[in-house]
Scaffold this active site. Sequence first.
Site, PDB file in Angstrom:
ATOM      1  N   LYS A 177     -22.609 125.024  -5.332  1.00  0.00           N
ATOM      2  CA  LYS A 177     -21.717 125.304  -4.221  1.00  0.00           C
ATOM      3  C   LYS A 177     -21.330 126.780  -4.245  1.00  0.00           C
ATOM      4  CE  LYS A 177     -17.134 124.393  -6.068  1.00  0.00           C
ATOM      5  NZ  LYS A 177     -16.138 125.305  -5.603  1.00  0.00           N
ATOM      6  N   ASP A 206     -22.349 119.027  -6.753  1.00  0.00           N
ATOM      7  CA  ASP A 206     -20.893 119.055  -6.732  1.00  0.00           C
ATOM      8  C   ASP A 206     -20.507 118.428  -8.060  1.00  0.00           C
ATOM      9  OD1 ASP A 206     -18.182 118.334  -6.492  1.00  0.00           O
ATOM     10  OD2 ASP A 206     -18.330 118.492  -4.319  1.00  0.00           O
ATOM     11  N   HIS A 207     -20.086 119.260  -9.011  1.00  0.00           N
ATOM     12  CA  HIS A 207     -19.987 118.739 -10.382  1.00  0.00           C
ATOM     13  C   HIS A 207     -18.919 117.657 -10.534  1.00  0.00           C
ATOM     14  CE1 HIS A 207     -16.807 121.831 -10.721  1.00  0.00           C
ATOM     15  NE2 HIS A 207     -16.286 121.016 -11.591  1.00  0.00           N
ATOM     16  N   GLU A 245      -4.151 123.128 -10.535  1.00  0.00           N
ATOM     17  CA  GLU A 245      -4.506 123.979 -11.678  1.00  0.00           C
ATOM     18  C   GLU A 245      -3.277 124.762 -12.091  1.00  0.00           C
ATOM     19  OE1 GLU A 245      -7.974 126.343 -10.905  1.00  0.00           O
ATOM     20  OE2 GLU A 245      -8.995 124.658  -9.938  1.00  0.00           O
ATOM     21  N   ASP A 264     -12.569 126.434  -1.494  1.00  0.00           N
ATOM     22  CA  ASP A 264     -12.939 126.341  -2.907  1.00  0.00           C
ATOM     23  C   ASP A 264     -12.965 124.898  -3.406  1.00  0.00           C
ATOM     24  OD1 ASP A 264     -13.663 127.603  -5.331  1.00  0.00           O
ATOM     25  OD2 ASP A 264     -11.632 127.341  -6.099  1.00  0.00           O
ATOM     26  N   HIS A 269     -15.088 119.233  -3.257  1.00  0.00           N
ATOM     27  CA  HIS A 269     -14.719 118.241  -4.276  1.00  0.00           C
ATOM     28  C   HIS A 269     -13.789 117.159  -3.725  1.00  0.00           C
ATOM     29  CE1 HIS A 269     -16.627 120.909  -6.942  1.00  0.00           C
ATOM     30  NE2 HIS A 269     -15.629 121.702  -7.215  1.00  0.00           N
TER      31      HIS A 269
END
Lengths: 517, 354
Positions: A177, A206-207, A245, A264, A269
């Site tokens: 991405k 997309d991890h 985060e 982002d 995600h």
Amino acid sequence: MATVEEQIKQAEGEEANPLVEGLERLPVAPTTLVIFGATGDLAKRKLLPAIYNLAHEGALPERFNLIGISRGDLSDEEFQQQARQSIAEFSRRKPDDTVLDSLTGRMRYVTGSFDDDSMYDRIGKATEEFDREADLAFNRLFYLSTAPSFFPVIAEALGKHGLNEHDDAEVRLVVEKPFGTDLASALELNHRILSVFHESQVFRIDHYLGKETVQNMLVLRFANMIFEPLWNRSYVDNVQITAAEDIGIGSRAGYYDKSGALRDLIQNHLLQLLMILTMEPPVSFSANEVRDEKVKVLHAVPPPTVDTVPEIAVRAQYESGATGGEDVRGYLEEEGVPDDSRTETFAAVRLQINNWRWAGVPFYLRHGKRLARKTTEIAVTLKPVPHLAFQQEGSVGVEPNQLILAVQPNEGVSLSLVAKIPGARMSVRPVNMEFLYGTSFMSQSPEAYERLILDTMRGDATLFARNDEVEAAWAICDPILEAWGKDDSPLPQYTAGSQGPEEANALLEPGHRWRAI
Amino acid sequence: MATDAVEQAVWSAQDTTPSAIDGALRALLQEHHESDQAFAPARVLNLVAVVDRQWRGEIENRLERVGRFHPSRTIVCAVERGRKTIDAWVSMGAVGDAEGGIHVGEERVELTIGEQHLAALDTVVDPLVVPDLMTLAWSPHGYDDAVDSLELAGVVLVDSVQSVDAKSAIERAQRLLETRYVVDLAWLRPTPWRERIAATFDPPGWRSALKEISAVTVSHHPDSTVSGALLLGWLSSRLGWQPAKMEPEDNGIVARARTHGRKVRLRLEVDASMPVPGLAGITIETASGMKLSLFRGAGGLQAKRRLPGGRESSWVVVGASRGEAGILGEGIRQALLRDPTYGPALQHACEMLH
């Protein structure tokens, strides 16, 4: 049940391999992995350590080669040494020297600029040399771990040099991405990549989809009778998907200031989590069946108009504050951030899914940097009971049941229930029923990249974003970005280390409140 | 991930009862929950090991080294000749990550019992296992009868290479399989070999060669006949061969298997130079002249392939050795999985060795 791919193979007369029955690790075809951007941060921190761990467990193909591509002028030996250092520093397990020697011994390095034609000739020669040496056609996996502007350049150059196909073997392209920065650029990127590669060859990573908890959401929903009857508008009051985060932007100002919180994380995600949480059960777990159901969710989300954006989306920027007892700078004071930046470091949206299952249920998605703590979770809040016969003085209170799917850092599921407080009075309070991966399974969850890299080598695209998913996600986010681009009113602020901006409360429907981060 | 150990709580008693030990376990759990909010008892499976009092330390050391695959609650029953009473030592500790995550609990109960308790071992152990979890039973020092009759054990851990002879080891495993699941370390050690053989024949162009296999030779450590027989049994059962009894031939033992009107030569031979138990190598030959060899070597399995035309290639299959501690850990983990190919492989191995 056989996958679609297996059924096609069987229909074509290809017999199943009787020796794979009962094996935990399925065979992977001999592969040459070519990493563009092999000396970059992602390769060092994630890809090379993931490949090492696969090698350590014996999960790599029995014949495996790796070619690193980058602009730096390195010899094979220097690249191998760099790879060893990265693996030693970032691997989840201490490397075994014997495995490391064998693995790095199969690494080569090709130097060059991604728009330099001659470099692709050198890549072609290096891959052919591996084939010749082993006397077999290795599958080829091109991994684009580069700046996004190079994705179409590399894809087209691979096509121009005939590297997008290989006789008797598979060729696949892995794209990191971001898949575009808006709908128009995503359409163009997909168009340019798909003019060279077939969609079945393209793996958009997309991890988040490689995380065990995310995959477990499908099992939780479709293998447990307890949840599915409740999984609809009749019982679910609202859903909150949070990716918080506690860190700032670090040294990523150059990237982040052009991106922002919506692009982002939310566009990719968090919308992926939304799709998995709300999709209908697929007929089978083959890649296309699952992705067909996922994309239907996004098609059911009515995109906002520029005029309605203020009602469904909030953005903000962090100002100086404190995290972990230490003072931290505000976003505008971060190194590399322009003084007049209007990039959001917090974004929250309220979406609806207009289908029979979910109509009327608000889905709140939020992501921010420099919030109170690091957590990614989904909170499904059920509707309150219609009548409370028990609550008496002394009760902490009755809250609606909440199912929390924790993605990180502690992977697990918890369900809040109401229970009687021990004693003579019928006082009640919420308690939690917990399932933690760490206590229920002896195996450590593999890094998401290990699973995803292995899937790309096996050609299983179930956990990868398809082009229509990416485009549908942008169709939802584009009007928000457009509205924010036109809005020159002062940007809401929130204190670093806090729960986020007050303005986010305006998105909530009556009776709802944000779950504490 | 950095880890930190949480303080261990201990309770012990002499001439005690299972009921008292169970009470102590509950009290220790409560203490841990009160003193450590991050404490979470592991709830995966129980392990009951029946061992010789004299060699208890060796088994405890092996269990210490299994790493993250530790059982949630381990109950070691150390048998002391002539003992009439039960002594117990209970410990409860936890290991967590130093970055604020959960502290996963590990519970251990060590009992010293007499031979007289073995006949009714169920009544000693049943109050001590965590209910609703799978219980794995293991008798590394030969208390097979006690373990085999432990009805609460849904899975029995065996190591067929430890048996005095291959035939009786296979017979015991077959008997156990009739009523429960068996995890055999002799089956788990050659897993990488099975994976590599499966991978070799996995490319569509190679699968037809499975029907042309004409000979398979397995070499093994002198004590590992069972592992060799299980590997041959696996190939035979998966490929639908009908093996005959093995007979001595050329310093080895050989069986002929029938399949679709042709015969496959199956050979086991001892490699006396093997320093550790397990397999030394396997060679698979086909009627068309293809030959695949896998041999244990430095850095992993050494693979060599000769094509029908005579061209040869060789490579090293990368992978870390799991070591004996890793194998035991894998055995414990496998108690929660099911491999449907072990039973048929065992059956074919039995037919060859009878």
